[in-house]
Design a protein around this motif. Structure first.
Motif, PDB file in Angstrom:
ATOM      1  N   ALA A  72       0.625  -2.733  13.567  1.00 28.46           N
ATOM      2  CA  ALA A  72      -0.382  -1.933  12.874  1.00 28.46           C
ATOM      3  C   ALA A  72       0.273  -0.592  12.564  1.00 28.46           C
ATOM      4  O   ALA A  72       0.992  -0.051  13.406  1.00 28.46           O
ATOM      5  CB  ALA A  72      -1.620  -1.729  13.746  1.00 28.46           C
ATOM      6  N   ALA A  73       0.064  -0.080  11.383  1.00 30.73           N
ATOM      7  CA  ALA A  73       0.768   1.142  10.996  1.00 30.73           C
ATOM      8  C   ALA A  73      -0.052   1.959  10.012  1.00 30.73           C
ATOM      9  O   ALA A  73      -0.965   1.434   9.371  1.00 30.73           O
ATOM     10  CB  ALA A  73       2.112   0.797  10.368  1.00 30.73           C
ATOM     11  N   ALA A  74       0.311   3.237   9.910  1.00 31.58           N
ATOM     12  CA  ALA A  74      -0.333   4.123   8.946  1.00 31.58           C
ATOM     13  C   ALA A  74       0.728   4.981   8.283  1.00 31.58           C
ATOM     14  O   ALA A  74       1.750   5.308   8.887  1.00 31.58           O
ATOM     15  CB  ALA A  74      -1.358   5.002   9.643  1.00 31.58           C
ATOM     16  N   ILE A  75       0.482   5.324   7.021  1.00 29.46           N
ATOM     17  CA  ILE A  75       1.331   6.287   6.317  1.00 29.46           C
ATOM     18  C   ILE A  75       0.413   7.300   5.643  1.00 29.46           C
ATOM     19  O   ILE A  75      -0.746   7.000   5.363  1.00 29.46           O
ATOM     20  CB  ILE A  75       2.246   5.608   5.268  1.00 29.46           C
ATOM     21  N   ALA A 106       5.813   6.671   0.518  1.00 26.13           N
ATOM     22  CA  ALA A 106       6.136   5.654   1.517  1.00 26.13           C
ATOM     23  C   ALA A 106       5.299   4.421   1.201  1.00 26.13           C
ATOM     24  O   ALA A 106       4.261   4.517   0.541  1.00 26.13           O
ATOM     25  CB  ALA A 106       5.826   6.166   2.914  1.00 26.13           C
ATOM     26  N   LEU A 107       5.768   3.279   1.662  1.00 25.67           N
ATOM     27  CA  LEU A 107       5.064   2.022   1.389  1.00 25.67           C
ATOM     28  C   LEU A 107       4.768   1.262   2.673  1.00 25.67           C
ATOM     29  O   LEU A 107       5.542   1.335   3.629  1.00 25.67           O
ATOM     30  CB  LEU A 107       5.921   1.102   0.502  1.00 25.67           C
ATOM     31  N   LEU A 108       3.652   0.550   2.669  1.00 24.23           N
ATOM     32  CA  LEU A 108       3.424  -0.488   3.666  1.00 24.23           C
ATOM     33  C   LEU A 108       3.503  -1.809   2.926  1.00 24.23           C
ATOM     34  O   LEU A 108       2.758  -2.034   1.968  1.00 24.23           O
ATOM     35  CB  LEU A 108       2.048  -0.337   4.317  1.00 24.23           C
ATOM     36  N   PRO A 167       1.901 -13.784   9.314  1.00 20.30           N
ATOM     37  CA  PRO A 167       1.592 -12.475   8.729  1.00 20.30           C
ATOM     38  C   PRO A 167       2.569 -11.409   9.230  1.00 20.30           C
ATOM     39  O   PRO A 167       2.904 -11.400  10.412  1.00 20.30           O
ATOM     40  CB  PRO A 167       0.172 -12.170   9.227  1.00 20.30           C
ATOM     41  N   ARG A 168       3.005 -10.548   8.322  1.00 16.93           N
ATOM     42  CA  ARG A 168       3.962  -9.490   8.699  1.00 16.93           C
ATOM     43  C   ARG A 168       3.549  -8.178   8.039  1.00 16.93           C
ATOM     44  O   ARG A 168       2.827  -8.164   7.046  1.00 16.93           O
ATOM     45  CB  ARG A 168       5.381  -9.821   8.194  1.00 16.93           C
ATOM     46  N   LEU A 169       4.083  -7.088   8.619  1.00 18.69           N
ATOM     47  CA  LEU A 169       3.823  -5.757   8.065  1.00 18.69           C
ATOM     48  C   LEU A 169       5.060  -4.883   8.247  1.00 18.69           C
ATOM     49  O   LEU A 169       5.600  -4.796   9.349  1.00 18.69           O
ATOM     50  CB  LEU A 169       2.620  -5.126   8.782  1.00 18.69           C
ATOM     51  N   PHE A 170       5.505  -4.249   7.165  1.00 24.24           N
ATOM     52  CA  PHE A 170       6.665  -3.354   7.238  1.00 24.24           C
ATOM     53  C   PHE A 170       6.362  -2.031   6.556  1.00 24.24           C
ATOM     54  O   PHE A 170       5.613  -1.989   5.588  1.00 24.24           O
ATOM     55  CB  PHE A 170       7.892  -4.006   6.568  1.00 24.24           C
ATOM     56  N   GLU A 171       6.973  -0.997   7.100  1.00 28.14           N
ATOM     57  CA  GLU A 171       6.886   0.324   6.479  1.00 28.14           C
ATOM     58  C   GLU A 171       8.237   0.649   5.861  1.00 28.14           C
ATOM     59  O   GLU A 171       9.276   0.320   6.447  1.00 28.14           O
ATOM     60  CB  GLU A 171       6.542   1.365   7.561  1.00 28.14           C
ATOM     61  N   VAL A 172       8.218   1.228   4.676  1.00 25.14           N
ATOM     62  CA  VAL A 172       9.454   1.751   4.076  1.00 25.14           C
ATOM     63  C   VAL A 172       9.229   3.234   3.820  1.00 25.14           C
ATOM     64  O   VAL A 172       8.315   3.606   3.086  1.00 25.14           O
ATOM     65  CB  VAL A 172       9.789   1.035   2.748  1.00 25.14           C
ATOM     66  N   ALA A 213       0.865  -1.182   0.000  1.00 26.16           N
ATOM     67  CA  ALA A 213       0.000   0.000   0.000  1.00 26.16           C
ATOM     68  C   ALA A 213       0.899   1.228   0.000  1.00 26.16           C
ATOM     69  O   ALA A 213       1.987   1.207   0.581  1.00 26.16           O
ATOM     70  CB  ALA A 213      -0.903  -0.009   1.230  1.00 26.16           C
ATOM     71  N   SER A 214       0.447   2.292  -0.642  1.00 26.80           N
ATOM     72  CA  SER A 214       1.321   3.460  -0.765  1.00 26.80           C
ATOM     73  C   SER A 214       0.640   4.732  -0.300  1.00 26.80           C
ATOM     74  O   SER A 214      -0.587   4.799  -0.204  1.00 26.80           O
ATOM     75  CB  SER A 214       1.750   3.614  -2.227  1.00 26.80           C
TER      76      SER A 214
END
Lengths: 250, 246
Positions: B168-171, B137-139, B152-157, B79-80
């Motif tokens: 859990a994150a937001a951009i 930015a990307l999730l 399941p994993r989640l990363f922010e770049v 997701a961007s």
């Protein structure tokens, strides 16, 4: 030994067949003019594989023997799988160099997956055949003859030659057993056969070829591609394949 | 006048530090992300959920042509937020990286590894002469499927090229408010439905208006052979109705 191949298992199955790697060949016929190929690696290739494909009413079927050999002289693996799924509704049968085939299959899978991601829909069989032909023509693969089967709007079959030729057809064979296979196919093929009929036909053709081609044999791999996916099955002997599939025919 | 001329020298090229150690171009890129419509990600027991709010600036615009959540592989999506044009390039980098990994190792790439590959690429643009940082930015959400059990994993770049792992994150716009909401809502043993609801509630924090299903994009990347699934507009509307009635 019946297995349903879902997309997720594809990678693991491919790892199994890597175990049969080496200098092995699923050999293709020698040059008919009796001349030696200038390329050394081609000179090794004498006889070996029988692979074939047939299109039916709602199905495209691939079949192959399971023998890998060095120049058709020494059997290096009796359980080599020469048919691999490359997409949800597409599979390829290969004759030629084992190393070329394995590398080619991984590459084609990656290309078709990228196509799906970029286009938001799977590639048509025609597109896949074009990509495969391009890879054979321009890529690093030298000894490879393919039969590609798949279903999009309808089932389709393509033969892809060593130079990268792409030809659509209703039935095809490749490998050293191809003359025997074509003989049997010309007699038995009819348009719009049902799944069970084609499965039985394909196994008979592989059996005929393995009877007289010394470098084809050991077992039979059968793949039926329908709208539901790729149904891949392996039989320990060509006879067992004929027996099991002829029973299914009503 | 003097001070602005002074500062300009440090914000022309992204490769140049300011005397106090800042990279203005990277900070401007982060600013571009914060002005973008938000995307969120939530990790559940058996899946990762990515959701995004889209700006559909005219009724003539086809909402589906504004893409914020992209499938990258069978087990991965991205997701961007920020400049959509930059994000699209990163999505293709991600798709190629995941297929290259399959070609080389014959196995699906782990989520963390893909995030790091993307981070390397993004970081390069902050240090290479003549290039500018990505204004997006990307999730990166998905499943690690190589360890035997699906995880399941989640990363922010971010535009600096730093990867962060999140539950859990937001951009994008309103990130801080969404984070506070997620911190309060987070529960580390919850299922897909909870994650979808939490993701949409997180997006609701970023706007005073009601969320409309047509301008939302929700994808789940789940185990049990589910792969990357897109929630239909009707399904999103149902979830919004449930969330609203609570």
């Amino acid at each position: 030994m019946r297995q349903r191949v879902h997309d997720r298992t594809v990678a693991r199955n491919a790892v199994e067949s890597i175990a049969s790697a080496g200098e092995d060949r699923f050999a293709v016929p020698a040059r008919r003019d009796g001349q030696t190929n200038s390329d050394d690696s081609r000179a090794i290739v004498k006889t070996g594989t029988t692979t074939l494909g047939v299109v039916g009413a709602d199905v495209a079927v691939l079949a192959a023997d399971t023998r890998a050999s060095l120049g058709g002289q020494f059997v290096t693996n009796q359980r080599a799988r020469k048919i691999e799924p490359v997409d949800d509704r597409m599979a390829v049968a290969f004759a030629g160099s084992v190393s070329d085939a394995q590398s080619f299959v991984r590459r084609l899978r990656a290309d078709l997956r990228l196509y799906k991601l970029r286009h938001g829909r799977p590639a048509s069989v025609e597109t896949a055949a074009t990509v495969a032909g391009d890879l054979v023509r321009r890529g690093p693969y030298r000894i490879l003859e393919l039969v590609l089967a798949g279903v999009d709007d309808a089932p389709a079959l393509y033969q892809i030659g060593r130079g990268g030729s792409v030809m659509r057809t209703e039935y095809a064979a490749s490998g050293s057993g191809m003359q025997l296979a074509y003989g049997a196919l010309e007699d038995a093929y009819e348009p719009d056969l049902e799944v069970t009929e084609i499965r039985s036909l394909a196994c008979s053709v592989v059996y005929s070829a393995t009877e007289r081609d010394t470098a084809s044999g050991d077992g039979t791999t059968l793949a039926a591609v329908t709208d539901d996916g790729v149904d891949l099955e392996t039989f320990d002997t060509p006879e067992a394949a004929v027996a099991a599939t002829s029973e299914e025919v009503a | 006048m003097d001070s602005s001329a002074h500062q300009q020298a440090y914000d022309r090229g992204s490769t140049i530090f300011s005397p106090d150690g800042r990279l203005y171009q990277v900070e401007y890129a982060r600013e571009a992300v914060e002005r973008g419509a938000p995307s969120v990600g939530v990790v559940a027991d058996d899946c990762t959920v990515l959701a995004a709010r889209k700006r559909v600036r005219s009724p003539l615009l086809e909402p589906t042509s504004v893409e914020k959540v992209h499938a990258v592989d069978d087990h991965l999506a991205v997701a961007s937020a920020g400049h959509a044009a930059d994000a699209r390039q990163l999505v293709d980098v991600a798709r190629r990286a995941s297929q290259q990994h399959r070609l080389r190792y014959d196995e699906p790439i782990d989520v963390e590894l893909l995030a790091k590959r993307l981070a390397n690429h993004v970081q390069e643009q902050t240090q290479t002469g003549g290039s500018r940082p990505y204004g997006a930015a990307l999730l990166v959400g998905g499943l690690d499927v190589t360890g035997g059990t699906d995880r399941p994993r989640l990363f922010e770049v971010d535009p600096s090229g730093t990867p962060y792992g999140w539950n859990a994150a937001a951009i994008g716009e309103g990130t801080n408010d969404v984070r506070q909401f997620f911190e309060a809502a987070f529960d580390d043993e919850s299922g897909r439905q909870w994650a979808i609801e939490t993701a949409l509630e997180g997006l609701a924090v970023t706007t005073d208006d009601d969320l409309s299903p047509e301008t939302l994009e929700v994808r789940t990347i789940g185990s049990h052979g589910g792969g990357v699934q897109t929630l239909s507009t009707d399904r999103v509307a149902d979830v919004l109705a449930e969330v609203g009635s609570e």
